[in-house]
Structures are given as C-alpha cells and as structure tokens.
Write an enzyme that holds these catalytic residues in place. Structure first.
Site, PDB file in Angstrom:
ATOM      1  N   HIS A   1       0.841  -1.206   0.000  1.00  0.00           N
ATOM      2  CA  HIS A   1       0.000   0.000   0.000  1.00  0.00           C
ATOM      3  C   HIS A   1       0.876   1.256   0.000  1.00  0.00           C
ATOM      4  O   HIS A   1       0.697   2.160  -0.831  1.00  0.00           O
ATOM      5  CB  HIS A   1      -0.906  -0.025   1.234  1.00  0.00           C
ATOM      6  CG  HIS A   1      -1.741   1.194   1.417  1.00  0.00           C
ATOM      7  ND1 HIS A   1      -3.104   1.201   1.218  1.00  0.00           N
ATOM      8  CD2 HIS A   1      -1.422   2.469   1.783  1.00  0.00           C
ATOM      9  CE1 HIS A   1      -3.582   2.411   1.456  1.00  0.00           C
ATOM     10  NE2 HIS A   1      -2.579   3.205   1.808  1.00  0.00           N
ATOM     11  N   GLU A   2       1.831   1.305   0.918  1.00  0.00           N
ATOM     12  CA  GLU A   2       2.701   2.483   1.010  1.00  0.00           C
ATOM     13  C   GLU A   2       3.640   2.570  -0.194  1.00  0.00           C
ATOM     14  O   GLU A   2       3.948   3.665  -0.675  1.00  0.00           O
ATOM     15  CB  GLU A   2       3.507   2.440   2.314  1.00  0.00           C
ATOM     16  CG  GLU A   2       2.678   2.335   3.580  1.00  0.00           C
ATOM     17  CD  GLU A   2       1.707   3.501   3.751  1.00  0.00           C
ATOM     18  OE1 GLU A   2       1.851   4.523   3.048  1.00  0.00           O
ATOM     19  OE2 GLU A   2       0.801   3.383   4.591  1.00  0.00           O
TER      20      GLU A   2
ATOM     21  N   HIS B   1       1.867   4.226  -3.078  1.00  0.00           N
ATOM     22  CA  HIS B   1       1.892   5.684  -2.949  1.00  0.00           C
ATOM     23  C   HIS B   1       3.239   6.249  -3.420  1.00  0.00           C
ATOM     24  O   HIS B   1       3.297   7.201  -4.194  1.00  0.00           O
ATOM     25  CB  HIS B   1       1.686   6.091  -1.486  1.00  0.00           C
ATOM     26  CG  HIS B   1       0.285   6.001  -0.998  1.00  0.00           C
ATOM     27  ND1 HIS B   1      -0.786   6.559  -1.661  1.00  0.00           N
ATOM     28  CD2 HIS B   1      -0.235   5.415   0.124  1.00  0.00           C
ATOM     29  CE1 HIS B   1      -1.899   6.333  -0.984  1.00  0.00           C
ATOM     30  NE2 HIS B   1      -1.601   5.634   0.102  1.00  0.00           N
TER      31      HIS B   1
END
Length: 264
Positions: free
Chosen positions: A58-59, A62
């Site tokens: 997820h990170e 980004h």
C-alpha cells in the site's frame, strides 16, 4: 558512488520485507498442507504476515506513483525498499493496523509516506498518488478471492480457504475506510486537489483528527451496520460467502476456539 548506484540501492528490497514475505510463504505452506499441529496458529501467522505485506505494498504504491509524478525524494527516504520501518509513522503504518486485526478483525488504514507535494504538478497526479494505496488493497483482495470468483475451490484445503477469505475481508475493509473522503485518509487526498483554496484552508486544522473520528463513528450502531453491509456486499460480489469469512476470522483468533460449523 555514482548517482545510478545510489538509485539502485534506494530501490533494493529491504531484508525486513523479505523476512516477512518468507514467514508468509512458510506459514501459507503450513496451512495448505495441514503441516502445523495447531492450524489456528499457522493461520494467525500467515494472515498477519500477509497483512503486513499488503501494508507495505500500500505504502509502496503511494511512493512509486509519487516518483513517477515528480517526487524524486521518495527513494532516499527508503519508501521504495518496502521496509515497513522506513515509513513516516511506523507505528501507525504497521503496528496499529496489526493490533486492530488481532483485537477487532478489521483492516485499519495505516499511516502515510511523506510525499513532497510541491514537486508534483497537476491535480490528476496528486489524486492518483492518493488513490494508488487503496487500489493496491483492492488488487490484493482480487488476488486473494480469485479461487472463489473463478470457481476453483476444488482441492483448496478448508483452512487455507478460510484464511484467504479473512485476508480478503481485511483488504476490502482497509480499502473502503481509506477511500472515505475524510481529512487524513486517502479518499480526501483524491478529492483535495479539486477543492478551492479557501475550503482546503478551513479543513486543514481538522486533518489530524479525521482518522480518529472515523474509528469512533464505527462504534455507532447505524454507521457500523451500513459500513459492514457494504463490506458484505463487496465480499459476495467477489464470490466469498459470510461463512468462509467468519470461519477465517474465528480460525485466526485461535485462542477463542474454532466454532463447530467451521469444519477443517
């Protein structure tokens, strides 16, 4: 050291992430083969490690999107290494979401990587950077539920099927929560570039509290019911029934015992 070498080192996968990935692989094998003497413990370790992997992805989503958008500093900050300890708030990004899974059984959105937004031009790029994280959770959920919506469950051990269902449930809840247009969450980051300057200035002081407001609202019965109705609808759309998900949750919380309606 050349700049190219620096870039390669910044993108090298962290040993910490590889260790978590190894735990996921070994415990997943243990669940699949019924090798573990206590299947609940194996499911707990498999789902927890897989959840941490998804938080890292997820990170990473980004950061990787921000890199393409123009923020070349994300590599030096360690965000491209998938190292969970490199995040701005390692506790919020990893520890707190894992604790929430153990205590409450929902996928809590983690903390955030620090993106230097001033380096990025264009509202669409800003929105895409914020959307990349939840989209990673959506993709993870689709992969976890593939045996269900493909009708390929024959030969899949019950414990592994339950574990996949519960892991998919965590991804769906995390994606839905993160996509809420609430300050502090990715959903607000998606719409923020399109708001007027004055409105953004008025909302800005409340951004640090948005996440906690959402968690508090989940304790309101009407809000909680509406949220989980949406989650259940999405899970059914992915081919996962309530029984598989609930059995996965029960097996994960092995210390409470496995219900009789969840045969292994």
């Amino acid at each position: 050291m050349t700049s190219a070498a620096v870039r390669r080192s910044e993108r090298r996968i962290s040993p910490v992430f590889l260790a978590v990935l190894a735990v996921m692989a070994v415990t997943g094998w243990a669940v699949w083969t019924d090798f573990a003497a206590l299947p609940g413990v194996a499911v707990f370790l498999f789902v927890t490690s897989a959840w941490i992997v998804s938080l890292c992805l997820h990170e990473y989503a980004h950061a990787r999107t921000a890199l393409f958008g123009g923020d070349v500093t994300v590599g030096a900050k360690g965000y491209l290494s998938l190292n969970p300890f490199a995040y701005t708030h390692a506790v919020l990004s990893v520890v707190l979401p894992v604790l929430f899974v153990i205590m409450g059984g929902i996928g809590l959105p983690g903390g955030a990587v620090f993106i230097e937004r001033g380096r990025i031009r264009g509202r669409w790029k800003h929105s895409l950077i914020s959307a990349a994280g939840p989209l990673a959770n959506v993709l993870f959920a689709v992969v976890c539920t593939a045996p269900f919506w493909l009708g390929a469950l024959d030969g899949v051990p019950a414990a592994f099927r339950y574990a996949l269902a519960f892991l998919a449930f965590l991804q769906v809840t995390a994606a839905l929560l993160n996509l809420l247009p609430v300050p502090g969450l990715d959903g607000y980051g998606i719409v923020e570039p399109w708001l007027s300057y004055g409105l953004k200035r008025r909302i800005e002081p409340y951004a640090p509290y948005g996440f906690f407001v959402v968690i508090a609202l989940l304790f309101v019965p009407a809000v909680n019911g509406a949220f989980f109705d949406a989650v259940d609808a999405l899970m059914r759309a992915l081919g996962v029934g309530d029984e598989a998900r609930s059995c996965g949750s029960a097996l994960y919380r092995f210390w409470e015992g496995t219900p009789e309606h969840c045969p292994l």
